[in-house]
Write an enzyme that holds these catalytic residues in place. Sequence first.
Site, PDB file in Angstrom:
ATOM      1  N   GLY A  18       0.803  -1.208   0.000  1.00 49.89           N
ATOM      2  CA  GLY A  18       0.000   0.000   0.000  1.00 49.89           C
ATOM      3  C   GLY A  18       0.837   1.260   0.000  1.00 49.89           C
ATOM      4  N   ALA A  19       1.922   1.265  -0.776  1.00 51.15           N
ATOM      5  CA  ALA A  19       2.901   2.354  -0.723  1.00 51.15           C
ATOM      6  C   ALA A  19       2.550   3.531  -1.620  1.00 51.15           C
ATOM      7  CB  ALA A  19       4.276   1.827  -1.110  1.00 51.15           C
ATOM      8  N   GLY A  22      -1.098   7.790   1.422  1.00 49.88           N
ATOM      9  CA  GLY A  22      -1.217   7.816   2.875  1.00 49.88           C
ATOM     10  C   GLY A  22       0.041   7.415   3.603  1.00 49.88           C
ATOM     11  N   GLY A  24       1.533   4.563   3.809  1.00 51.67           N
ATOM     12  CA  GLY A  24       2.439   3.749   3.023  1.00 51.67           C
ATOM     13  C   GLY A  24       3.367   4.604   2.188  1.00 51.67           C
ATOM     14  N   SER A 146      -3.547  -0.688  15.250  1.00 54.12           N
ATOM     15  CA  SER A 146      -4.409   0.487  15.380  1.00 54.12           C
ATOM     16  C   SER A 146      -4.918   0.585  16.813  1.00 54.12           C
ATOM     17  CB  SER A 146      -5.605   0.374  14.425  1.00 54.12           C
ATOM     18  OG  SER A 146      -6.582   1.361  14.701  1.00 54.12           O
ATOM     19  N   TYR A 171     -13.697  -2.991  10.743  1.00 50.74           N
ATOM     20  CA  TYR A 171     -12.345  -2.467  10.563  1.00 50.74           C
ATOM     21  C   TYR A 171     -11.529  -2.695  11.836  1.00 50.74           C
ATOM     22  CZ  TYR A 171      -8.428   0.757  10.359  1.00 50.74           C
ATOM     23  OH  TYR A 171      -7.163   1.291  10.415  1.00 50.74           O
TER      24      TYR A 171
END
Length: 312
Positions: A18-19, A22, A24, A146, A171
């Site tokens: 996920g780079a 955001g 990442g 998280s 989530y």
Amino acid sequence: MSSDPGAPAGPRTVVVTGASAGLGYQTAEQLAVGGHRVVLATRDSGKAAAAERSIRSVVPDAQLEHVHLDLADLDSVRTAAAALGTLGPVHAVLNNAGVVGSRERRSTAQGHELQMGTNHLGHFAWTGLVLPLLQDTGGRVVHLGSISHRWVTLDRHDALGAGHYNGYRQYARSKLAVMLFGFELAQRLADGGSAVSSVVAHPGLALDSLTEAAGTGTPAVGSSRSEPAWIGPGQRFVAQGKDAGAVPLVHASVGDDVRSGEYWGPDGWFQLRGRATVVPAEPRAHDRHEAARLWAASEAASGVTFALDALG
């Protein structure tokens, strides 16, 4: 691994899922600034190219690679793991990518609930498949936790399930699953005599609106998700930018003082913002009974088993 991403211990190869946006992206940029080789593991080649351009606007000679990875498709996960094996030594894998807060229940390519299937199950399979690469370097896996893990438990009938669907609860459940897996993996690696470490890290409350660009390229990379309206007033007192939120993730990936089984995050009030340090997680994230239940369900759902005895 060096506690300073720019220390003279030599560049490391760090894979960031996920780079392209955001946290990442911010993590990938900071690693590149530190002289590390970064593999951008993303599902959108166009966004990966934009992220690469943005990083190069800050670090013109950045060492960057790209692997196509869609964590919501276990076939893609297998293909990506095989592709990663052709790129040379890997010293750390940061499992950052994820989806959050879907109002309507959605599914992965294999029919699993999307948030649990992407945030946990896809990364579970990915980790099992790339673990031999990390064994070769004595590397580490970093899992993105998280603070939301504090308020949920897994579905008691199905560790991967959603029950009566609520997007925000699911989530948080997916993040609890990530943390249970990360801490349990640390235990099992140690029991198997492996040199690989498993670390959990989190960014606090990190917002795109507070992010400070290191160079001209960062604004070209889109936000990873929308931010709730309630966070607007006084946000600087309780939150930080994603550039600051990425610091614990970078440190967990390359820091020399990082130990397997640790949880890294901000040192401020409620762990919402601050400097990177070891922080406590809720006992539920260390529940080995729940972790074993989740592990068994994840192996069955993904078809990926961890040959930990062979890693010692």
